[in-house]
Enzyme design. Structure first.
Site, mmCIF file in Angstrom:
data_model
loop_
_atom_site.group_PDB
_atom_site.id
_atom_site.type_symbol
_atom_site.label_atom_id
_atom_site.label_comp_id
_atom_site.label_asym_id
_atom_site.label_seq_id
_atom_site.Cartn_x
_atom_site.Cartn_y
_atom_site.Cartn_z
ATOM 1 N N LYS A 1 0.379 -0.887 0.352
ATOM 2 C CA LYS A 1 -0.056 -0.461 -0.017
ATOM 3 C C LYS A 1 0.497 1.590 -0.433
ATOM 4 C CE LYS A 1 -0.121 -0.782 4.817
ATOM 5 N NZ LYS A 1 -1.069 -1.029 6.258
ATOM 6 N N TYR B 1 16.973 29.147 8.880
ATOM 7 C CA TYR B 1 16.134 30.258 9.165
ATOM 8 C C TYR B 1 16.317 30.250 10.638
ATOM 9 C CZ TYR B 1 13.926 30.515 4.786
ATOM 10 O OH TYR B 1 13.304 30.480 3.641
#
Ligand code: PLP
Length: 358
Positions: free
Chosen positions: A35, A255
């Site tokens: 899956k 950042y």
């Protein structure tokens, strides 16, 4: 030239991991759980690589089962989440898909007739996500017999909540509930085991086990890595170093100025970020590797790049490939640094990253 950021997929390692699963499953056969696009590895390639060894596949939904058929593969495909619409039963019958029916409305669709897929029934033994309660099973089975649908019932499925935790008593309790609940129908098949259950000594796996993450080399057991369990990494996520520089003591990187250089430090920028599926929550000190040497992340992960400390790889230059996870740095290690599990990292690699098959 495309950027060289790539997920290399080792299909031989995948096949060896499947063999490990089937050996551990003993007399049970193993349906390969593919899956979520083969846990991010590419469902068509993964299913094809296992085609000569796996007698059955398992997926979450019908789109995934159709992708297996589109790859030209003929094995039955179990739909772990059942069907979402009555007409899906027609696709199941036509496509040899075996839905795991888990709720009353799905039984009603079956009873309405017209479609005759083979199917499984999900028994809720304590996970409390999907399935019929053990108490309700006799009535469900009586209905199935009455409508004739029961002739196409393959067996019973259940799922463990705590099999990843070797100290938990829940798996044994769920197994006992499952055995009692299904004992009146000994001719029908039984399936309980996810990857983790393959590593519990003495755990019965009955007729079909359902290995997922272990096929891809991720650890299903809390506190252990895949390699510690004898599994091989299948995906190696690599990205190039696109610049290097020395940041001076006291300067920050990235950042928020979240990392401050304590001393002059040679660092590099790597062309992979959270938009590629690298976890933004992986902070400073998360491992990576360059030329087989371990290095570490510094500062915050950006959308398209991240920073590494090159102190441990003084010869590294622009263009060198950095391994974010793979053979040197396990995906389980990175996951734990990011407060998550390998499943999320592997399934989270985005479509911007090409998969290259080895
Ligand atoms: C995903 C899934 C599996 C496979 O689980 P792993 O932990 O990846 O081995 C097995 N059974 C069901 C019902 C699942 O949803």
């Amino acid at each position: 030239m495309p950027r060289s950021t790539t997920a290399y997929i080792n299909l031989d390692a995948l096949r060896r991991n499947y063999r490990t699963a089937s050996e551990r499953a003993g007399s049970a056969r193993s349906m390969a759980v593919v899956k979520a696009d083969g846990y991010g590895h590419g469902i068509a390639r993964v299913a094809s690589a296992l085609a000569d060894v796996a007698p059955k596949y398992a997926v979450a939904c019908i789109e995934e089962a159709l992708a297996i058929r589109a790859a030209g593969l003929a094995q039955p495909v179990v739909l772990l989440q059942g069907v979402h619409a009555r007409d899906d039963l027609a696709d199941c019958e036509r496509g040899d898909f075996e839905p795991v029916l888990h709720s009353e409305y799905q039984l009603v669709w079956l009873e309405q007739g017209g479609y005759a897929p083979r199917f499984w029934l999900k028994v809720n033994t304590g996970m409390n996500r999907l399935g019929f309660r053990p108490d309700d099973l006799p009535a469900v089975m009586a209905r199935m017999e009455k409508t004739g649908a029961g002739r196409r019932l393959l067996g019973f499925v259940s799922h463990f909540a705590c099999a990843d935790d070797t100290n938990s008593t829940m798996t044994a309790a769920q197994t006992a509930v499952f055995v009692t609940a299904t004992s009146a129908w000994p001719a029908l098949m039984k399936s309980v085991g996810n990857s983790a259950a393959h590593f519990i000594p003495g755990q019965p796996l009955f007729d079909w086990s359902r290995p997922g993450i272990m096929l891809y080399g991720g650890s299903p057991v809390v506190g252990k890595t895949g390699p510690e369990l004898g599994l091989e990494p299948v995906m190696s996520l690599e990205a190039p170093l696109i610049t290097t520089r020395v940041v001076r003591a006291g300067e920050t990187v990235g950042y928020g100025g979240a990392w401050v250089a304590e001393r002059d430090t040679r660092m590099g920028m790597v062309a992979v970020g959270y938009a590629d599926g690298y976890p933004r929550h992986a902070g400073t000190d998360t491992p990576a590797a360059i030329g087989g040497r371990r290095i570490r992340l510094i500062g915050r992960v950006s959308m398209d790049m991240l920073a590494v400390d090159l102190s441990n790889a003084p010869k590294a230059v622009e263009g060198d490939p950095v391994e974010l996870w793979g053979r040197t740095v396990g995906v389980d290690e990175v996951a734990s640094c990011a407060g998550t599990i390998s499943y999320e990292l592997l399934t989270g690699v985005t479509s911007r990253v090409p998969r290259t098959y080895l």
